[in-house]
Design a protein around this motif. Sequence first.
Motif, PDB file in Angstrom:
ATOM      1  N   GLN A 239      16.938  56.571  26.166  1.00  0.00           N
ATOM      2  CA  GLN A 239      15.639  56.220  26.753  1.00  0.00           C
ATOM      3  C   GLN A 239      15.790  55.763  28.193  1.00  0.00           C
ATOM      4  O   GLN A 239      14.901  55.968  29.013  1.00  0.00           O
ATOM      5  CB  GLN A 239      14.974  55.128  25.917  1.00  0.00           C
TER       6      GLN A 239
ATOM      7  N   ARG B 124       7.625  56.398  19.969  1.00  0.00           N
ATOM      8  CA  ARG B 124       7.969  57.610  20.699  1.00  0.00           C
ATOM      9  C   ARG B 124       9.037  58.421  19.969  1.00  0.00           C
ATOM     10  O   ARG B 124      10.041  57.874  19.505  1.00  0.00           O
ATOM     11  CB  ARG B 124       8.476  57.215  22.072  1.00  0.00           C
TER      12      ARG B 124
ATOM     13  N   HIS C  49      12.349  45.094  25.089  1.00  0.00           N
ATOM     14  CA  HIS C  49      11.315  44.269  24.442  1.00  0.00           C
ATOM     15  C   HIS C  49      10.389  45.105  23.567  1.00  0.00           C
ATOM     16  O   HIS C  49      10.205  44.816  22.384  1.00  0.00           O
ATOM     17  CB  HIS C  49      10.497  43.533  25.508  1.00  0.00           C
ATOM     18  N   ASP C  50       9.782  46.129  24.163  1.00  0.00           N
ATOM     19  CA  ASP C  50       8.713  46.845  23.456  1.00  0.00           C
ATOM     20  C   ASP C  50       9.219  47.933  22.520  1.00  0.00           C
ATOM     21  O   ASP C  50       8.490  48.388  21.652  1.00  0.00           O
ATOM     22  CB  ASP C  50       7.741  47.459  24.476  1.00  0.00           C
ATOM     23  N   VAL C  51      10.448  48.388  22.703  1.00  0.00           N
ATOM     24  CA  VAL C  51      10.974  49.431  21.824  1.00  0.00           C
ATOM     25  C   VAL C  51      12.015  48.860  20.861  1.00  0.00           C
ATOM     26  O   VAL C  51      11.952  49.081  19.658  1.00  0.00           O
ATOM     27  CB  VAL C  51      11.597  50.579  22.650  1.00  0.00           C
TER      28      VAL C  51
ATOM     29  N   TYR D 116      20.432  55.497  21.393  1.00  0.00           N
ATOM     30  CA  TYR D 116      18.992  55.669  21.632  1.00  0.00           C
ATOM     31  C   TYR D 116      18.509  54.817  22.799  1.00  0.00           C
ATOM     32  O   TYR D 116      17.633  55.224  23.560  1.00  0.00           O
ATOM     33  CB  TYR D 116      18.189  55.365  20.363  1.00  0.00           C
TER      34      TYR D 116
ATOM     35  N   HIS E 120       6.026  42.168  32.779  1.00  0.00           N
ATOM     36  CA  HIS E 120       4.615  42.236  33.174  1.00  0.00           C
ATOM     37  C   HIS E 120       4.381  43.365  34.172  1.00  0.00           C
ATOM     38  O   HIS E 120       3.456  44.178  34.015  1.00  0.00           O
ATOM     39  CB  HIS E 120       4.193  40.889  33.780  1.00  0.00           C
TER      40      HIS E 120
ATOM     41  N   LEU F  53      -0.258  50.638  24.410  1.00  0.00           N
ATOM     42  CA  LEU F  53       0.944  50.968  25.196  1.00  0.00           C
ATOM     43  C   LEU F  53       2.201  50.621  24.405  1.00  0.00           C
ATOM     44  O   LEU F  53       3.138  51.414  24.330  1.00  0.00           O
ATOM     45  CB  LEU F  53       0.928  50.216  26.526  1.00  0.00           C
ATOM     46  N   ARG F  54       2.196  49.434  23.799  1.00  0.00           N
ATOM     47  CA  ARG F  54       3.369  49.038  23.010  1.00  0.00           C
ATOM     48  C   ARG F  54       3.591  50.012  21.844  1.00  0.00           C
ATOM     49  O   ARG F  54       4.720  50.383  21.529  1.00  0.00           O
ATOM     50  CB  ARG F  54       3.185  47.633  22.452  1.00  0.00           C
TER      51      ARG F  54
ATOM     52  N   LEU G  54       5.114  53.305  23.134  1.00  0.00           N
ATOM     53  CA  LEU G  54       6.536  53.179  23.456  1.00  0.00           C
ATOM     54  C   LEU G  54       7.381  53.081  22.194  1.00  0.00           C
ATOM     55  O   LEU G  54       8.438  53.702  22.082  1.00  0.00           O
ATOM     56  CB  LEU G  54       6.773  51.937  24.330  1.00  0.00           C
ATOM     57  N   ALA G  55       6.889  52.282  21.234  1.00  0.00           N
ATOM     58  CA  ALA G  55       7.687  52.020  20.029  1.00  0.00           C
ATOM     59  C   ALA G  55       7.758  53.234  19.113  1.00  0.00           C
ATOM     60  O   ALA G  55       8.760  53.427  18.422  1.00  0.00           O
ATOM     61  CB  ALA G  55       7.107  50.831  19.273  1.00  0.00           C
TER      62      ALA G  55
ATOM     63  N   ARG H  72       4.865  46.875  32.493  1.00  0.00           N
ATOM     64  CA  ARG H  72       3.725  47.260  31.653  1.00  0.00           C
ATOM     65  C   ARG H  72       2.521  47.649  32.499  1.00  0.00           C
ATOM     66  O   ARG H  72       1.804  48.590  32.179  1.00  0.00           O
ATOM     67  CB  ARG H  72       3.341  46.096  30.732  1.00  0.00           C
TER      68      ARG H  72
ATOM     69  N   LEU I  47      12.157  60.673  19.546  1.00  0.00           N
ATOM     70  CA  LEU I  47      13.396  60.901  20.292  1.00  0.00           C
ATOM     71  C   LEU I  47      14.231  61.956  19.566  1.00  0.00           C
ATOM     72  O   LEU I  47      14.263  61.968  18.336  1.00  0.00           O
ATOM     73  CB  LEU I  47      14.212  59.619  20.394  1.00  0.00           C
TER      74      LEU I  47
ATOM     75  N   ASP J 170      -0.413  39.560  28.139  1.00  0.00           N
ATOM     76  CA  ASP J 170       0.914  39.977  27.672  1.00  0.00           C
ATOM     77  C   ASP J 170       1.526  38.904  26.773  1.00  0.00           C
ATOM     78  O   ASP J 170       2.017  39.186  25.678  1.00  0.00           O
ATOM     79  CB  ASP J 170       1.854  40.238  28.864  1.00  0.00           C
ATOM     80  N   ASP J 171       1.502  37.668  27.246  1.00  0.00           N
ATOM     81  CA  ASP J 171       2.077  36.570  26.459  1.00  0.00           C
ATOM     82  C   ASP J 171       1.281  36.331  25.181  1.00  0.00           C
ATOM     83  O   ASP J 171       1.834  35.979  24.141  1.00  0.00           O
ATOM     84  CB  ASP J 171       2.113  35.279  27.297  1.00  0.00           C
TER      85      ASP J 171
ATOM     86  N   LEU K  78       8.448  56.256  32.418  1.00  0.00           N
ATOM     87  CA  LEU K  78       9.573  55.309  32.456  1.00  0.00           C
ATOM     88  C   LEU K  78      10.479  55.581  33.651  1.00  0.00           C
ATOM     89  O   LEU K  78      11.032  54.652  34.249  1.00  0.00           O
ATOM     90  CB  LEU K  78      10.394  55.398  31.158  1.00  0.00           C
TER      91      LEU K  78
ATOM     92  N   ARG L 289      10.129  37.840  32.085  1.00  0.00           N
ATOM     93  CA  ARG L 289       8.652  37.890  31.932  1.00  0.00           C
ATOM     94  C   ARG L 289       8.013  38.658  33.087  1.00  0.00           C
ATOM     95  O   ARG L 289       7.128  39.486  32.889  1.00  0.00           O
ATOM     96  CB  ARG L 289       8.073  36.474  31.923  1.00  0.00           C
TER      97      ARG L 289
ATOM     98  N   LEU M 167       3.173  51.119  33.799  1.00  0.00           N
ATOM     99  CA  LEU M 167       3.080  52.122  32.738  1.00  0.00           C
ATOM    100  C   LEU M 167       1.631  52.334  32.319  1.00  0.00           C
ATOM    101  O   LEU M 167       1.207  53.469  32.057  1.00  0.00           O
ATOM    102  CB  LEU M 167       3.918  51.690  31.528  1.00  0.00           C
ATOM    103  N   LYS M 168       0.875  51.259  32.282  1.00  0.00           N
ATOM    104  CA  LYS M 168      -0.546  51.379  31.905  1.00  0.00           C
ATOM    105  C   LYS M 168      -1.284  52.262  32.900  1.00  0.00           C
ATOM    106  O   LYS M 168      -2.123  53.076  32.529  1.00  0.00           O
ATOM    107  CB  LYS M 168      -1.202  49.986  31.883  1.00  0.00           C
TER     108      LYS M 168
ATOM    109  N   ILE N 269       5.875  60.049  28.466  1.00  0.00           N
ATOM    110  CA  ILE N 269       6.366  58.662  28.474  1.00  0.00           C
ATOM    111  C   ILE N 269       7.671  58.575  29.254  1.00  0.00           C
ATOM    112  O   ILE N 269       7.910  57.633  30.024  1.00  0.00           O
ATOM    113  CB  ILE N 269       6.542  58.129  27.037  1.00  0.00           C
TER     114      ILE N 269
ATOM    115  N   LYS O 289      12.387  37.693  24.617  1.00  0.00           N
ATOM    116  CA  LYS O 289      12.620  37.496  26.048  1.00  0.00           C
ATOM    117  C   LYS O 289      13.909  36.689  26.279  1.00  0.00           C
ATOM    118  O   LYS O 289      14.639  36.901  27.245  1.00  0.00           O
ATOM    119  CB  LYS O 289      11.416  36.816  26.691  1.00  0.00           C
TER     120      LYS O 289
END
Lengths: 191, 187
Positions: A37, B53, A147-149, A33, A173, B46-47, B50-51, A176, B55, B11-12, A133, A169, A179-180, A129, A154
């Motif tokens: 992606q 999604r 990180h996000d999926v 997976y 940043h 957004l997170r 992505l999470a 994201r 597949l 983000d942090d 990507l 980081r 993507l935003k 999406i 980190k």
Amino acid sequence: MEDNIPELIERFCGGDSHAFTELVHRYQKRIYYLAYQMLGNHLDADEVVQETFVRVYRKRKEIRDVANFTSFLTRIATNYSIDLLRKQKGHSQLPDDPGDLPGDVQVELSRRVRQPDDLLQDKVLSEEIQRALATLPPRQKITALLHDVEGYTKTEIALVLDCPEATVRSNLHIARKKLKKILQKRLAIKE
Amino acid sequence: MTCHLVQSLLDDYIDGDLTASQTAEIDSHLALCTRCREEQLKSVKLRQLLASRALPDPGPQYFTEVTELVLARTVDMTDSEQRAFRESVDSSRNRAPFFRSLIAAAASIALFVTAMYVGSVRPMTAEAPPADSRIRQATSMVAMLHSDDNRVMTDAEKLRLTSGMVLIGPPGMVGRYADMATVLGTK
């Protein structure tokens, strides 16, 4: 009783082929997976899965740190995926049509039953999406996915990608932010 | 805290990577600032996108087959068989780009030689060619450039010559130059 991962890895490094088979079972879906992606199609994801485990097998005598086996495995998969991405020609970066996938294919959305309209919406969103990507450079893309999926920290991503945490980081940043911008309609906050 | 600073730390903040005091400061700012709160919500959304999604699932049969293929290439192969397999894969990968370059170079040389041959058999003369020729022989470039005579080449002839140049195409387009003779009327 199922063996835990560290024991399996120890036995694998010692030459136990059954332990290797078990590790393949346990990790192959995660690698598949992640690769899917990254690369956006089944053929390339399939190549990454196979090649990753073959390389891990070949390097079994180099594995020193059992605790970081997951990072080690993910690193091989991401490096190979990045190589494929850079050479990617011909294979579409859009998701496969489910009808083209092997086996009993279905879009796995959640455990509940989805209506046809929901399935279509999910497919459209998934493709959107994937397109977003696809605009990211490989390292930013893999950082955002890990990180996000996949939920890597980190620190773990820095180990996988063999780079400083500050770079992780920064890449995260920037990814994201891009993507935003691309997905802004999807992210619009409704009052 | 300014909005600029808050948004640079968002983000942090969402990832839980800030100190307690930084988190508290951002909490206070977000309670009062609509714009930053909106940015925070977008980042969270957004997170989530992505999470969650969807597949495609290749099915259990696929993973069984992959395991078998992996084992066939690893555990079931001896070390020397694996080495030989790797060498054959690596050499075919290394050969392909070399042969592609060789073919492209050969096609470019063939194109160049043909162009030189065609150019050499057609005399460059400033005199007007016979009226029944399908395409007039090329005058010297200088004469053509300085000539006010529009009859040096008719529009049809210009079109045919341009088509021939387009058909020739860039180097590496093997085969296209073969039609040049038809275009130039030497066939």
